[in-house]
Design an enzyme around this catalytic site. Sequence first.
Site, PDB file in Angstrom:
ATOM      1  N   THR A  56      22.201 -10.794  26.653  1.00 37.87           N
ATOM      2  CA  THR A  56      20.853 -10.394  26.248  1.00 37.87           C
ATOM      3  C   THR A  56      20.904  -8.986  25.677  1.00 37.87           C
ATOM      4  O   THR A  56      21.671  -8.143  26.143  1.00 37.87           O
ATOM      5  CB  THR A  56      19.839 -10.538  27.411  1.00 37.87           C
ATOM      6  OG1 THR A  56      18.533 -10.436  26.879  1.00 37.87           O
ATOM      7  CG2 THR A  56      20.038  -9.500  28.479  1.00 37.87           C
ATOM      8  N   CYS A  88      12.560  -4.442  30.770  1.00 39.01           N
ATOM      9  CA  CYS A  88      12.867  -5.765  31.313  1.00 39.01           C
ATOM     10  C   CYS A  88      14.069  -5.666  32.246  1.00 39.01           C
ATOM     11  O   CYS A  88      14.842  -4.723  32.178  1.00 39.01           O
ATOM     12  CB  CYS A  88      13.185  -6.747  30.209  1.00 39.01           C
ATOM     13  SG  CYS A  88      11.861  -6.968  29.027  1.00 39.01           S
ATOM     14  N   HIS A 148      16.108 -13.244  31.952  1.00 35.41           N
ATOM     15  CA  HIS A 148      15.574 -12.025  31.320  1.00 35.41           C
ATOM     16  C   HIS A 148      14.117 -11.874  31.752  1.00 35.41           C
ATOM     17  O   HIS A 148      13.229 -12.487  31.178  1.00 35.41           O
ATOM     18  CB  HIS A 148      15.699 -12.163  29.801  1.00 35.41           C
ATOM     19  CG  HIS A 148      15.281 -10.958  29.037  1.00 35.41           C
ATOM     20  ND1 HIS A 148      15.920 -10.560  27.893  1.00 35.41           N
ATOM     21  CD2 HIS A 148      14.291 -10.058  29.223  1.00 35.41           C
ATOM     22  CE1 HIS A 148      15.340  -9.479  27.417  1.00 35.41           C
ATOM     23  NE2 HIS A 148      14.328  -9.154  28.204  1.00 35.41           N
TER      24      HIS A 148
END
Lengths: 185, 289
Positions: A47, A53, A70
């Site tokens: 990711t 996040c 995520h």
Amino acid sequence: MLFLAVVFHKQSVNAAPPRWYEAMSQTHMIGLGGIHASNTPGDVIKTMALGSCVGIIAVAPRLRAVGMAHIVLPHSRTNPEKANLTPGYFADTGIPAMLEQFQRLGLKNPRELVFKLAGGASVMDTNNTFDIGKRNILSCRKELWKHRMAAIAEDVGGNFSRTVWVEVDSGRMYLQSPGKGRWEL
Amino acid sequence: MTDFAKKAADRLNSLPPISTTTLKLIDLLSNETYQTTELSALIEADLSLAARCLKTVNAPIFGIKRTISSVPHAVTLLGARAVLDLALQLSVRGTYNQALTGYASSADDLYRHSLYSAIAARICAQRITPNTNPESAYAAALFHDVGKLVLSSFLAEKETEDPENITHFLDYEQQHFGIDHAQISAQIAQKWHLPEDLVQAISFHHQPSQALPAYRRTALAVHLGDMFAMMAGFGTQRDNMQYQMDPMIDEFVVRNRKWELETLPQIMMDIHEEYQTVMAKFNQEEQAQ
């Protein structure tokens, strides 16, 4: 005989990976709210640029499987409909959804999983008005505790973004940040 | 430094100008009593924009079964806001399509960052900073980082130094160049003859409290939009998250339970959803690539 065995062993170590391996293995990019678990040899789950996040990385050593979620926001009560569509968006729905994916790969006991957390950065802010990163981390920890689990390592907070990936073959997890290089967690 | 100033001015002048249609659109939509006929006349005069409007409105995702072939009809169906979106995106798409090596970001990063910031700034203008024109915030946010196109190559030369423990990337730029990307962006905006509120908002998008009082709120909306983009991972890489929140935000937001648990997550989610919608509707060819 022993000599042959040594030669064969050396060859098998040094030889390029077979074709089927390259054809099957791939890098799975996951975006905001994405979840992916894999036991395909050679696969990498990645990711990009985690800001506030949080990436939850899980490794199942017995299954030789790894997974990543995520997480964007701490709690699904923000929007239960969204949580149904994309459970990985929220910490409280993302962790059960990731466990489900591992169960499909043959996981019997969730406590076999080894968890790591990354991300949850925040911008400098005197009153922490926008510190959703910290709340995401706390929420992820809390949800893991609810399942009687905990992360063995964390690379969280700070004021920089992180790109994270985990490899099926080695079970290793790496982080990268522009200007800071690459490191393993 | 003079050498830097000269090179920077060269780079600045080499940036392509923004289309006059876009400027007129910004002007037209900034006063609230415009006529739809004026709007469609403006679009019809710009062939590439007219074509883009027709293409967008006839795309399957819009769900209109008939083929729309008249520009005024397409403009009515799209709405003024979507037309402005298209014009702005069209005018930045070519310029923004280059990698910012100094910021370690790839070819698409600046465009995505600008679009995400713009959408976020519009939502912030509606929900966090009242009495702000959302369209001005949108347009300003779309151009707020254009100065990075100029600074990038100079920053690339400085890459050997370790940028660890930077608390404010703007200070880092100031230390090395005596100017920061916000100031350069404002210079470019002036060169493009953007309206004063946009220039101010662009110039002070990291310190909105220092903008002229009339433009402070727009600047704050852009500031917040920029922050939200970085938080969601749509930044320009090297400077991601390395900025300070302006204390001016305390005038508008009270940090309490409701803000933390409801308002802020909701705003963040809505921004992301709208970004995804815009990408799906208006950037079909980019998505397909």
